[in-house]
Design an enzyme around this catalytic site. Sequence first.
Site, PDB file in Angstrom:
ATOM      1  CG  HIS A 199     -52.125  43.367 -62.470  1.00 19.53           C
ATOM      2  ND1 HIS A 199     -52.587  44.304 -63.253  1.00 19.53           N
ATOM      3  CD2 HIS A 199     -53.395  42.911 -62.142  1.00 19.53           C
ATOM      4  CE1 HIS A 199     -54.135  44.321 -63.487  1.00 19.53           C
ATOM      5  NE2 HIS A 199     -54.798  42.992 -62.844  1.00 19.53           N
ATOM      6  CG  ASP A 242     -56.480  49.019 -70.477  1.00 23.59           C
ATOM      7  OD1 ASP A 242     -56.565  48.421 -69.271  1.00 23.59           O
ATOM      8  OD2 ASP A 242     -57.765  50.058 -70.953  1.00 23.59           O
ATOM      9  CG  LEU A 282     -40.439  62.427 -63.162  1.00 25.38           C
ATOM     10  CD1 LEU A 282     -41.099  62.981 -64.011  1.00 25.38           C
ATOM     11  CD2 LEU A 282     -40.721  61.480 -63.454  1.00 25.38           C
TER      12      LEU A 282
HETATM   13  C1  IPE Z   1     -58.442  52.635 -66.192  1.00 23.77           C
HETATM   14  O1  IPE Z   1     -58.258  50.840 -66.795  1.00 23.77           O
HETATM   15  C2  IPE Z   1     -58.640  52.454 -65.111  1.00 23.77           C
HETATM   16  C3  IPE Z   1     -56.632  52.486 -64.536  1.00 23.77           C
HETATM   17  C4  IPE Z   1     -55.724  52.286 -65.848  1.00 23.77           C
HETATM   18  C5  IPE Z   1     -55.976  52.210 -63.444  1.00 23.77           C
HETATM   19  P1  IPE Z   1     -59.571  50.181 -66.888  1.00 23.77           P
HETATM   20  O2  IPE Z   1     -58.931  49.090 -67.574  1.00 23.77           O
HETATM   21  O3  IPE Z   1     -59.910  49.978 -65.289  1.00 23.77           O
HETATM   22  O4  IPE Z   1     -60.940  50.947 -67.736  1.00 23.77           O
HETATM   23  P2  IPE Z   1     -62.290  49.688 -68.706  1.00 23.77           P
HETATM   24  O5  IPE Z   1     -63.226  49.063 -67.875  1.00 23.77           O
HETATM   25  O6  IPE Z   1     -61.604  49.456 -69.895  1.00 23.77           O
HETATM   26  O7  IPE Z   1     -62.972  51.357 -68.992  1.00 23.77           O
HETATM   27  C1  IPE Z   2     -54.282  47.818 -66.177  1.00 30.15           C
HETATM   28  O1  IPE Z   2     -54.830  46.726 -67.024  1.00 30.15           O
HETATM   29  C2  IPE Z   2     -54.535  47.620 -64.518  1.00 30.15           C
HETATM   30  C3  IPE Z   2     -55.737  48.480 -63.860  1.00 30.15           C
HETATM   31  C4  IPE Z   2     -57.010  48.685 -64.134  1.00 30.15           C
HETATM   32  C5  IPE Z   2     -55.748  48.216 -62.170  1.00 30.15           C
HETATM   33  P1  IPE Z   2     -56.469  45.691 -67.323  1.00 30.15           P
HETATM   34  O2  IPE Z   2     -56.419  44.922 -65.585  1.00 30.15           O
HETATM   35  O3  IPE Z   2     -57.450  46.980 -66.640  1.00 30.15           O
HETATM   36  O4  IPE Z   2     -56.020  44.686 -67.909  1.00 30.15           O
HETATM   37  P2  IPE Z   2     -57.179  44.616 -69.404  1.00 30.15           P
HETATM   38  O5  IPE Z   2     -57.923  45.674 -69.506  1.00 30.15           O
HETATM   39  O6  IPE Z   2     -58.065  43.814 -68.635  1.00 30.15           O
HETATM   40  O7  IPE Z   2     -56.210  44.159 -70.163  1.00 30.15           O
HETATM   41 MG    MG Z   3     -58.404  47.443 -68.789  1.00 28.76          MG
END
Ligand code: IPE
Ligand code: IPE
Ligand code: MG
Length: 247
Positions: A41, A24, A135
């Site tokens: 990303h 995240d 792995l």
């Molecule tokens: C969880 O992160 C999903 C992934 C890392 C794929 P999100 O960014 O979607 O989750 P929330 O919205 O912060 O809970």
């Molecule tokens: C995690 O990063 C990737 C996915 C959930 C696909 P985010 O896109 O949720 O990044 P933040 O949480 O907005 O910083």
């Molecule tokens: Mg996120």
Amino acid sequence: MASDLLARIRLNGDVPRHVAVIMDGNGRWARQRGLPRHLGHREGMKSVREAIEGSVDAGIEILTLFAFSTENWQRPAREVSALMGLLQRYARKEREELRRQGVEVHVLGELDRVDPGTRQAVEAIVEGTRGGDRLRLNLMISYGGREEIVRAARELAARVREGALAPSQIDESLFQSSLFTAGVPDPDLLIRTSGEYRISNFLLWQLAYTEIHISPVLWPDFNREHLWEAVEDYQRRERRFGRVSAT
Ligand code: IPE
Ligand code: IPE
Ligand code: MG
């Protein structure tokens, strides 16, 4: 030093067999730099490589990465297609390298919802890395813990209706074998990056007794040393599984 840290966790011996990661913070990483989210990303892909190589170095057997959740389908279409494009490119580009490293890739989730191009690319990486014995990498794509449990219940109900199964035969082990993670031991350690303290619908069944490590680092900045720090933190924990302490 990084190599000292690796030596220390290996010497300690109690390396988690299965590590799961909620990757995240890509969006925040990009925003801090005034960049569009998709560049966060893209940068995050480097951290995927770091996590894989760091796991191999540490002797972790299974690495499960949350790449795209059921709820992430509700993000703007542009972001969803950027993420799918990245996944597709990742699968094409890394297949050979992962095979060489002995990484066996599995893709778990509701792949029916994924576009055919991306689905083909991920199927090809699964096919091309089969037999890797250093792995096991589980890429969780279009995955949600609740949806996984509902799916398993539906599947078992259908078998009961066919007369192939009695309700009394449904136990934890049969239920486990109806999940996407059938046959995979539960994670020992869950890492969530970007300092968020929640599960976000990841592996709801499987995390019952998993140790949790929250890292403040945003995913694109996460590297193998951060992974090893999480392992070292895990090694200081006492896992009781509801029982009393051994000492
Ligand atoms: C969880 O992160 C999903 C992934 C890392 C794929 P999100 O960014 O979607 O989750 P929330 O919205 O912060 O809970
Ligand atoms: C995690 O990063 C990737 C996915 C959930 C696909 P985010 O896109 O949720 O990044 P933040 O949480 O907005 O910083
Ligand atoms: Mg996120």
